[in-house]
Design a protein around this motif. Structure first.
Motif, PDB file in Angstrom:
ATOM      1  N   VAL A 136      27.950  20.407  38.980  1.00 53.93           N
ATOM      2  CA  VAL A 136      29.128  20.406  39.858  1.00 53.93           C
ATOM      3  C   VAL A 136      28.888  21.280  41.081  1.00 53.93           C
ATOM      4  O   VAL A 136      29.293  20.931  42.205  1.00 53.93           O
ATOM      5  N   ALA A 137      28.220  22.416  40.898  1.00 51.11           N
ATOM      6  CA  ALA A 137      27.950  23.315  42.016  1.00 51.11           C
ATOM      7  C   ALA A 137      27.013  22.668  43.038  1.00 51.11           C
ATOM      8  O   ALA A 137      27.194  22.824  44.248  1.00 51.11           O
ATOM      9  N   HIS A 138      26.028  21.943  42.556  1.00 51.70           N
ATOM     10  CA  HIS A 138      25.033  21.349  43.454  1.00 51.70           C
ATOM     11  C   HIS A 138      25.454  19.997  44.014  1.00 51.70           C
ATOM     12  O   HIS A 138      24.862  19.515  44.993  1.00 51.70           O
ATOM     13  N   LEU A 139      26.478  19.394  43.401  1.00 55.12           N
ATOM     14  CA  LEU A 139      27.009  18.121  43.913  1.00 55.12           C
ATOM     15  C   LEU A 139      28.506  18.308  44.169  1.00 55.12           C
ATOM     16  O   LEU A 139      29.348  17.819  43.415  1.00 55.12           O
ATOM     17  N   PRO A 140      28.863  19.007  45.234  1.00 54.95           N
ATOM     18  CA  PRO A 140      30.251  19.413  45.467  1.00 54.95           C
ATOM     19  C   PRO A 140      31.235  18.270  45.692  1.00 54.95           C
ATOM     20  O   PRO A 140      32.440  18.461  45.530  1.00 54.95           O
ATOM     21  N   ASP A 141      30.748  17.084  46.049  1.00 58.87           N
ATOM     22  CA  ASP A 141      31.652  15.958  46.300  1.00 58.87           C
ATOM     23  C   ASP A 141      31.849  15.069  45.081  1.00 58.87           C
ATOM     24  O   ASP A 141      32.547  14.051  45.154  1.00 58.87           O
ATOM     25  N   LEU A 142      31.256  15.465  43.960  1.00 57.97           N
ATOM     26  CA  LEU A 142      31.362  14.665  42.745  1.00 57.97           C
ATOM     27  C   LEU A 142      32.804  14.682  42.227  1.00 57.97           C
ATOM     28  O   LEU A 142      33.441  15.728  42.167  1.00 57.97           O
ATOM     29  N   VAL A 143      33.305  13.501  41.838  1.00 57.08           N
ATOM     30  CA  VAL A 143      34.670  13.384  41.306  1.00 57.08           C
ATOM     31  C   VAL A 143      34.641  13.217  39.793  1.00 57.08           C
ATOM     32  O   VAL A 143      35.445  13.823  39.074  1.00 57.08           O
ATOM     33  N   TYR A 144      33.702  12.395  39.303  1.00 55.13           N
ATOM     34  CA  TYR A 144      33.601  12.166  37.859  1.00 55.13           C
ATOM     35  C   TYR A 144      32.188  12.502  37.399  1.00 55.13           C
ATOM     36  O   TYR A 144      31.202  12.057  37.995  1.00 55.13           O
ATOM     37  N   LEU A 145      32.093  13.285  36.308  1.00 55.65           N
ATOM     38  CA  LEU A 145      30.816  13.612  35.695  1.00 55.65           C
ATOM     39  C   LEU A 145      30.878  13.270  34.219  1.00 55.65           C
ATOM     40  O   LEU A 145      31.761  13.778  33.501  1.00 55.65           O
ATOM     41  N   ASP A 146      29.983  12.409  33.778  1.00 54.69           N
ATOM     42  CA  ASP A 146      29.920  11.996  32.373  1.00 54.69           C
ATOM     43  C   ASP A 146      31.273  11.486  31.888  1.00 54.69           C
ATOM     44  O   ASP A 146      31.805  11.893  30.836  1.00 54.69           O
ATOM     45  N   PHE A 147      31.870  10.600  32.705  1.00 58.56           N
ATOM     46  CA  PHE A 147      33.123   9.903  32.374  1.00 58.56           C
ATOM     47  C   PHE A 147      34.350  10.817  32.367  1.00 58.56           C
ATOM     48  O   PHE A 147      35.406  10.431  31.858  1.00 58.56           O
ATOM     49  N   LYS A 148      34.214  12.034  32.911  1.00 56.16           N
ATOM     50  CA  LYS A 148      35.343  12.963  32.933  1.00 56.16           C
ATOM     51  C   LYS A 148      35.613  13.405  34.367  1.00 56.16           C
ATOM     52  O   LYS A 148      34.682  13.615  35.145  1.00 56.16           O
ATOM     53  N   LEU A 149      36.876  13.573  34.689  1.00 56.84           N
ATOM     54  CA  LEU A 149      37.258  14.055  36.000  1.00 56.84           C
ATOM     55  C   LEU A 149      36.874  15.527  36.134  1.00 56.84           C
ATOM     56  O   LEU A 149      37.137  16.341  35.250  1.00 56.84           O
ATOM     57  N   VAL A 150      36.227  15.855  37.245  1.00 55.16           N
ATOM     58  CA  VAL A 150      35.846  17.246  37.504  1.00 55.16           C
ATOM     59  C   VAL A 150      37.087  18.007  37.953  1.00 55.16           C
ATOM     60  O   VAL A 150      37.680  17.706  38.988  1.00 55.16           O
ATOM     61  N   SER A 151      37.484  19.005  37.176  1.00 59.61           N
ATOM     62  CA  SER A 151      38.710  19.746  37.482  1.00 59.61           C
ATOM     63  C   SER A 151      38.472  20.763  38.593  1.00 59.61           C
ATOM     64  O   SER A 151      37.338  21.187  38.852  1.00 59.61           O
ATOM     65  N   ASP A 152      39.554  21.156  39.248  1.00 57.97           N
ATOM     66  CA  ASP A 152      39.461  22.160  40.309  1.00 57.97           C
ATOM     67  C   ASP A 152      38.941  23.488  39.757  1.00 57.97           C
ATOM     68  O   ASP A 152      38.181  24.197  40.430  1.00 57.97           O
ATOM     69  N   THR A 153      39.375  23.825  38.536  1.00 58.18           N
ATOM     70  CA  THR A 153      38.940  25.082  37.923  1.00 58.18           C
ATOM     71  C   THR A 153      37.427  25.088  37.711  1.00 58.18           C
ATOM     72  O   THR A 153      36.722  26.059  38.038  1.00 58.18           O
ATOM     73  N   THR A 154      36.924  23.991  37.167  1.00 58.05           N
ATOM     74  CA  THR A 154      35.482  23.873  36.946  1.00 58.05           C
ATOM     75  C   THR A 154      34.724  23.986  38.259  1.00 58.05           C
ATOM     76  O   THR A 154      33.687  24.657  38.347  1.00 58.05           O
ATOM     77  N   ARG A 155      35.252  23.362  39.289  1.00 58.18           N
ATOM     78  CA  ARG A 155      34.583  23.378  40.595  1.00 58.18           C
ATOM     79  C   ARG A 155      34.541  24.799  41.163  1.00 58.18           C
ATOM     80  O   ARG A 155      33.534  25.240  41.710  1.00 58.18           O
ATOM     81  N   GLU A 156      35.657  25.526  41.032  1.00 55.57           N
ATOM     82  CA  GLU A 156      35.724  26.892  41.560  1.00 55.57           C
ATOM     83  C   GLU A 156      34.738  27.808  40.838  1.00 55.57           C
ATOM     84  O   GLU A 156      34.032  28.604  41.470  1.00 55.57           O
ATOM     85  N   VAL A 157      34.705  27.712  39.511  1.00 54.78           N
ATOM     86  CA  VAL A 157      33.786  28.546  38.727  1.00 54.78           C
ATOM     87  C   VAL A 157      32.339  28.210  39.078  1.00 54.78           C
ATOM     88  O   VAL A 157      31.490  29.101  39.232  1.00 54.78           O
ATOM     89  N   ALA A 158      32.059  26.926  39.233  1.00 56.66           N
ATOM     90  CA  ALA A 158      30.700  26.485  39.550  1.00 56.66           C
ATOM     91  C   ALA A 158      30.248  27.008  40.903  1.00 56.66           C
ATOM     92  O   ALA A 158      29.122  27.485  41.061  1.00 56.66           O
ATOM     93  N   VAL A 159      31.130  26.935  41.883  1.00 59.66           N
ATOM     94  CA  VAL A 159      30.793  27.391  43.232  1.00 59.66           C
ATOM     95  C   VAL A 159      30.466  28.880  43.236  1.00 59.66           C
ATOM     96  O   VAL A 159      29.495  29.328  43.857  1.00 59.66           O
ATOM     97  N   LEU A 160      31.275  29.680  42.523  1.00 62.18           N
ATOM     98  CA  LEU A 160      31.050  31.129  42.471  1.00 62.18           C
ATOM     99  C   LEU A 160      29.746  31.470  41.745  1.00 62.18           C
ATOM    100  O   LEU A 160      28.990  32.344  42.174  1.00 62.18           O
ATOM    101  N   LYS A 161      29.481  30.763  40.663  1.00 64.27           N
ATOM    102  CA  LYS A 161      28.316  31.082  39.842  1.00 64.27           C
ATOM    103  C   LYS A 161      27.003  30.788  40.565  1.00 64.27           C
ATOM    104  O   LYS A 161      26.032  31.556  40.472  1.00 64.27           O
ATOM    105  N   TYR A 162      26.970  29.693  41.324  1.00 70.69           N
ATOM    106  CA  TYR A 162      25.715  29.270  41.963  1.00 70.69           C
ATOM    107  C   TYR A 162      25.779  29.377  43.489  1.00 70.69           C
ATOM    108  O   TYR A 162      25.041  28.689  44.193  1.00 70.69           O
TER     109      TYR A 162
END
Length: 491
Positions: free
Chosen positions: A180-206
Motif C-alpha cells: 500500500v505504501a509503494h502503490l499509493p493509488d491502489l484501491v483494492y488489494l487482494d479483493f479487499k478495499l484499502v482502508s484510509d487507516t491502513t494507507r496512513e499507517v503504511a505511508v508513515l512506516k515507509y
C-alpha cells in the motif's frame, strides 16, 4: 496450482477449435447460422478458449478486433502469438504453466490482465501496458517484499486493483503495509478495499523509502523528458536537413575514423593549426544550420499556403464544373466544357511541379555552397598540414627536432613519400565525410521531404483521371449529337 499434463493430448489453437468456440459462445440460432454460413473473424470481439488443454497459443492473428480473450485453465507455457491483438482490453491467462511475463508489448490498450496461478517469479516486460487498471498475479512464485516486482508496479499510474494473494511474499507480516505504501493509488488489494487507516499507517512506516523512490523516479522522468525533447528537436532539424550541424559533430566525425590524424597532430605547429580549424569549420556549419531553419519555416508556410489554395481551387472548380456540365447538357456547347478543361483544371498541374522544381534547385544551391565552404576549409587545413609535415621531415633528417615525438609519429618521418601519403590519406577520409553530408542533403533528405508531399502527385493523378473522364464524356455526347439529323442552331 498450475495445470499439469494429463492423459489428454495437449492442443494448439487451430481453425477447428476457434470455429467451435465461436459457435458455442453465440446464441443457439446465431450459432447454427454461423456453423452453416461461417463467420467473419474480424467481427469477433470476444473469444473464450478456457479448459481446452491448450499448450501453445497460435492462429489468433485473424481476430483483428478482439477486445476480450479467455485462455484460462489450460497448460500454456509461453505467452506468444498475441502481437496482432492490438485492441485487446481484457486478457485471462490464469491457471496455466507460464514462467515468464513476455509477448505483451503490442497490447497497449490492455486494462485487465490475469496471470493468476502460474509459475511466475518476477513481474517484468510490461512497460507498454500503461492503461492497466486491474492486475491479478496471485498464486505464483513472487518471493520477497524487497524484490523489484512490487516496485515495478509503480509505473502503472492507472492501476487500482491488484491481487498478489498466494505468493510467498504474502507471508511477510509487513506485506500489506509495504504494498500500500509503494502503490499509493491502489484501491483494492487482494479483493479487499484499502482502508484510509491502513494507507496512513503504511505511508508513515515507509516514508523514507518512498520519498527516496519518488526522488529517483522524478530524476529518471526528467532524464527521459530531456531525452525525448532532444529527440524531438533532432527530428525537427532533420526535416530542415540540418541535423547535427549546430555544433562540432560533422567536424568530429571527420577525424573519428582518421587514425593518421592523431599521429600528425603531434607534429610541431599542428596543435596551433587545430585550434583555429575547428572554430572555422563549426562556424560554417552553424551558418548553414541557422539558414536552414529559417528556410524550413518559409518552406512549410509555402506548402501550407499551397495546400490551402489547392483546396480552395478544387472546391471552386468542382462547383464551376457542375455548373458548366449542366449548362452543356442543356445547351450542347462543347466549347464551354473544353474551357473548363484547358483553362480551369490544367493550370493546377504546372504550379505543383514548379514548387517542387524550385525547391529542389534552391536546396542544391544551398548544399553546394555549404559543401564548397567546407571543402575550402579542409583544403586549406590540408595544405598547411602538408607544409608543416614536410618541414618537420626536413628537420628530422638534419636532427634539428627539439620535440621528443612518439615512436609511431617518427615512423612517418622516414621519407617524404611516407609522410605525404599519411597526410593525403587523412585528407581523403575527411573529404569523404564532407561528400557524404552533401549526398545526405541532396539525395536522402530531399527524397524524404518529397515523399512527405507526395500528395501533390496524387492530386495530379486524380485530376488527370477526372480529365480523361470528362474527355470521354465529351466524345460520347458529340457522338450523340452527330447522330441527330436536325440540330438546333447554336446560340
Amino acid at each position: 496450482m498450475s495445470q499439469l499434463y494429463n492423459n489428454i493430448e495437449p492442443n494448439i489453437i487451430d481453425d477447428e477449435m476457434v470455429q467451435k468456440a465461436i459457435e458455442e459462445q453465440c446464441p443457439e440460432d446465431i450459432g447454427k447460422l454461423a456453423k452453416r454460413e461461417g463467420i467473419n473473424l474480424k467481427d469477433v470481439t470476444e473469444l473464450q478458449l478456457g479448459f481446452r488443454n491448450i499448450l501453445q497459443i497460435d492462429n489468433l492473428w485473424q481476430f483483428e478486433n478482439l477486445t476480450k480473450l479467455q485462455l484460462d485453465n489450460n497448460i500454456i507455457e509461453k505467452i506468444e502469438a498475441l502481437e496482432s491483438l492490438v485492441h485487446l482490453v481484457w486478457l485471462d491467462l490464469s491457471f496455466n504453466n507460464i514462467e515468464v511475463i513476455e509477448g505483451l508489448d503490442t497490447l497497449v490498450k490492455l486494462q485487465d490482465l490475469s496471470l493468476y496461478n502460474n509459475r511466475i517469479s518476477k513481474i517484468e516486460h510490461m512497460d507498454t501496458l500503461q492503461e492497466l487498471q486491474i492486475f491479478s498475479i496471485g498464486k505464483n512464485n513472487l518471493t520477497t517484499l524487497e524484490d523489484v516486482s512490487v516496485i515495478y508496479l509503480r509505473r502503472f499510474k492507472n492501476l487500482r486493483t491488484l491481487n498478489l494473494t498466494g505468493n510467498p511474499l504474502c507471508h511477510d507480516e509487513q506485506y500489506t503495509l509495504f504494498v500500500v505504501a509503494h502503490l499509493p493509488d491502489l484501491v483494492y488489494l487482494d479483493f479487499k478495499l484499502v482502508s484510509d487507516t491502513t494507507r496512513e499507517v503504511a505511508v508513515l512506516k515507509y516514508e523514507d523509502l518512498t520519498e527516496l523512490l519518488e526522488r529517483e523516479e522524478a530524476q529518471a522522468l526528467a532524464q527521459l523528458e530531456e531525452k525525448q525533447a532532444k529527440q524531438k528537436e533532432l527530428e525537427y532539424h532533420k526535416t530542415a536537413f540540418v541535423e547535427y550541424l549546430n555544433g562540432s559533430f560533422l567536424f568530429d566525425s571527420m577525424f573519428a575514423e582518421d587514425t593518421e590524424a592523431a599521429k600528425l597532430a603531434c607534429l610541431p605547429g599542428v596543435g596551433n593549426l587545430l585550434q583555429a580549424y575547428p572554430s572555422w569549420f563549426v562556424s560554417v556549419c552553424e551558418n548553414l544550420f541557422n539558414y536552414g531553419l529559417k528556410e524550413y519555416e518559409k518552406r512549410e508556410a509555402e506548402v501550407s499556403d499551397f495546400y490551402e489554395g489547392l483546396h480552395e481551387a478544387l472546391t471552386a472548380n468542382q462547383q464551376e464544373g457542375r455548373k458548366i456540365i449542366l449548362d452543356f447538357e442543356n445547351r450542347n456547347k462543347r466549347v464551354m466544357l473544353l474551357y473548363f478543361f484547358f483553362i480551369v483544371i490544367c493550370p493546377l498541374f504546372p504550379s505543383i511541379k514548379e514548387l517542387i522544381k524550385d525547391f529542389k534547385g534552391n536546396i542544391a544551391v544551398i548544399a553546394s555552397t555549404f559543401i564548397e565552404n567546407c571543402r575550402d576549409l579542409e583544403n586549406h587545413y590540408h595544405e598547411k598540414l602538408l607544409e608543416i609535415s614536410i618541414t618537420t621531415l626536413e628537420k628530422s633528417v638534419k636532427n634539428q627536432l627539439d620535440e621528443d615525438l612518439p615512436a609511431d609519429v617518427r615512423m612517418l618521418l622516414v621519407d617524404k613519400n611516407t609522410i605525404v601519403n599519411a597526410v593525403n590519406a587523412s585528407h581523403g577520409i575527411r573529404l569523404l565525410k564532407i561528400a557524404k553530408r552533401e549526398s545526405d542533403i541532396l539525395t536522402c533528405r530531399f527524397t524524404a521531404w518529397f515523399q512527405s508531399v507526395q500528395a501533390f502527385q496524387n492530386e495530379i493523378d486524380r485530376n488527370r483521371d477526372r480529365v480523361r473522364e470528362i474527355v470521354q464524356y465529351i466524345d460520347s455526347l458529340q457522338e450523340e449529337l452527330d447522330n441527330i439529323e436536325i440540330l438546333e442552331p447554336m446560340e
